[in-house]
Design a protein around this motif. Sequence first.
Motif, PDB file in Angstrom:
ATOM      1  N   ILE A  85      43.296  31.237  33.987  1.00 28.05           N
ATOM      2  CA  ILE A  85      44.176  32.399  34.152  1.00 28.05           C
ATOM      3  C   ILE A  85      44.626  32.927  32.781  1.00 28.05           C
ATOM      4  O   ILE A  85      44.655  34.141  32.541  1.00 28.05           O
ATOM      5  N   LYS A  86      44.980  32.020  31.868  1.00 24.94           N
ATOM      6  CA  LYS A  86      45.422  32.435  30.538  1.00 24.94           C
ATOM      7  C   LYS A  86      44.317  33.195  29.806  1.00 24.94           C
ATOM      8  O   LYS A  86      44.576  34.252  29.199  1.00 24.94           O
ATOM      9  N   LEU A  87      43.082  32.678  29.871  1.00 25.90           N
ATOM     10  CA  LEU A  87      41.973  33.353  29.191  1.00 25.90           C
ATOM     11  C   LEU A  87      41.643  34.687  29.859  1.00 25.90           C
ATOM     12  O   LEU A  87      41.252  35.654  29.188  1.00 25.90           O
ATOM     13  N   THR A  88      41.810  34.753  31.185  1.00 29.06           N
ATOM     14  CA  THR A  88      41.550  35.999  31.901  1.00 29.06           C
ATOM     15  C   THR A  88      42.529  37.082  31.480  1.00 29.06           C
ATOM     16  O   THR A  88      42.152  38.254  31.287  1.00 29.06           O
ATOM     17  N   PHE A  89      43.809  36.718  31.319  1.00 26.21           N
ATOM     18  CA  PHE A  89      44.805  37.683  30.861  1.00 26.21           C
ATOM     19  C   PHE A  89      44.517  38.163  29.432  1.00 26.21           C
ATOM     20  O   PHE A  89      44.940  39.260  29.041  1.00 26.21           O
ATOM     21  N   ARG A  90      43.812  37.340  28.665  1.00 30.39           N
ATOM     22  CA  ARG A  90      43.458  37.737  27.306  1.00 30.39           C
ATOM     23  C   ARG A  90      42.185  38.585  27.258  1.00 30.39           C
ATOM     24  O   ARG A  90      41.687  38.912  26.183  1.00 30.39           O
ATOM     25  N   GLY A  91      41.641  38.902  28.427  1.00 27.57           N
ATOM     26  CA  GLY A  91      40.468  39.776  28.475  1.00 27.57           C
ATOM     27  C   GLY A  91      39.155  39.059  28.713  1.00 27.57           C
ATOM     28  O   GLY A  91      38.101  39.715  28.772  1.00 27.57           O
ATOM     29  N   GLN A  92      39.185  37.729  28.850  1.00 27.99           N
ATOM     30  CA  GLN A  92      37.959  36.965  29.087  1.00 27.99           C
ATOM     31  C   GLN A  92      37.973  36.480  30.547  1.00 27.99           C
ATOM     32  O   GLN A  92      38.553  35.445  30.863  1.00 27.99           O
ATOM     33  N   ASN A  93      37.362  37.242  31.426  1.00 30.06           N
ATOM     34  CA  ASN A  93      37.382  36.930  32.860  1.00 30.06           C
ATOM     35  C   ASN A  93      36.689  35.596  33.137  1.00 30.06           C
ATOM     36  O   ASN A  93      35.504  35.428  32.865  1.00 30.06           O
ATOM     37  N   GLN A  94      37.456  34.654  33.682  1.00 28.19           N
ATOM     38  CA  GLN A  94      36.915  33.321  33.965  1.00 28.19           C
ATOM     39  C   GLN A  94      36.590  33.123  35.440  1.00 28.19           C
ATOM     40  O   GLN A  94      35.991  32.113  35.810  1.00 28.19           O
ATOM     41  N   PHE A  95      36.966  34.090  36.277  1.00 29.37           N
ATOM     42  CA  PHE A  95      36.741  33.938  37.715  1.00 29.37           C
ATOM     43  C   PHE A  95      35.328  34.339  38.121  1.00 29.37           C
ATOM     44  O   PHE A  95      34.986  34.311  39.303  1.00 29.37           O
ATOM     45  N   LYS A  96      34.518  34.685  37.155  1.00 33.09           N
ATOM     46  CA  LYS A  96      33.107  34.960  37.440  1.00 33.09           C
ATOM     47  C   LYS A  96      32.277  33.678  37.394  1.00 33.09           C
ATOM     48  O   LYS A  96      31.100  33.697  37.747  1.00 33.09           O
ATOM     49  N   TYR A  97      32.906  32.576  36.969  1.00 37.04           N
ATOM     50  CA  TYR A  97      32.202  31.292  36.911  1.00 37.04           C
ATOM     51  C   TYR A  97      32.521  30.468  38.157  1.00 37.04           C
ATOM     52  O   TYR A  97      33.669  30.437  38.611  1.00 37.04           O
ATOM     53  N   PHE A  98      31.501  29.778  38.671  1.00 38.73           N
ATOM     54  CA  PHE A  98      31.725  28.971  39.873  1.00 38.73           C
ATOM     55  C   PHE A  98      32.630  27.772  39.567  1.00 38.73           C
ATOM     56  O   PHE A  98      33.299  27.250  40.462  1.00 38.73           O
TER      57      PHE A  98
END
Length: 376
Positions: free
Chosen positions: A199-212
């Motif tokens: 979630i922290k990396l996603t808020f920084r612009g690096q979407n992590q929810f695209k990884y299984f």
Amino acid sequence: MEGVSDNVHGVILAISSSVFIGSSFVIKKQGLKKAGENGKRAGSGGHSYLLEPCWWAGMLSMIIGEGANFAAYAYAPAILVTPLGALSMIVSAVLAHFILKERLHIFGMVGCLLCVVGSVSIVLHAPLEKSIQSVKDVWYLATAPGFLTYTFTVLVLILILIVRFVPRYGRSHLVVYIGICSLAGSLTVMGVKAIGMAIKLTFRGQNQFKYFETWFFIIFVLIFCLVQLNYLNKALDTFNTAVVSPIYYVMFTTLTIVASMIMFKDYVHQNTTQIVTELCGFVTILCGTFLLHKTKDMGSNPSKLLPVLRPKTENDCKQTSDDNNNNIPSAIPQVGSGKGRVYADPTPTLGDTEAVSDRTTARKQTSETTKLTVEV
């Protein structure tokens, strides 16, 4: 410097979490008391507290606290965040002392102080957060041979406890239910930490929810949270809460720290002094937690306090001597008194000698009668 900044954020979030969670217990209890005055108590199966705004305020405080705790794992190591959970007990005890009039005993205050000292020791010597660039980095750590071995061992132990020990010893041995909760909790925290970082990396612009891997951690956490809640409710329903809480805290925190050390290898960049200081701080928190729970009812129930022994005065000794002389004679030396001290008179009185002689004669006659009976 980024690691130091992350640790500071994690500590602030963890302390905030403890404040909100500790306050929630007191606020909810205040709501339960008000609801009990107007309707059926929750302990008797009533649900009138659902209409009490104070109870919902406590529930909101707990949700905010759990959210802050969740976020803290995204910034700081578990070895730093988890032990700080003991601060919620301090907040709860202090607020209950002033708001609910549940008096905090002097030993409870000492327990609070020990928790604070231990927490400060851990905060000052905690390791820096490992730099994570993607949830795949967490997946790499989770699939390392060391942590896979730990995970496999935990899963086997949980299955053995559920299948073999719960039916036989679940309702008589607290460690069975708490063991399941603590073992599952240590893995749950690692999953929560992975989700928090995603979630922290996603808020920084690096979407992590695209990884299984992210979704795997989410499903993993949901399943193990349900297991924890199930067996924790069984433990609370079967055993005294005052016993469940400290034992669960000790086992859960210990196993979580072990899992974090295996997975993230927090100790690699620390020297011996830092590691020993962290262990001492952790043990200090455990001692404070035990003392706080052990004495939490002493302030409200003076009858539970330890008896105070008052030394005998010279008048007490004289009174005891007079009572012995006026009642049943005995061969025990009489207690006399001198200047500033108590002593025993080694000389038996005449009444004592006659009493002893009579008892000796009676024993001889009884013995002779028994021998004659056996011979006949």
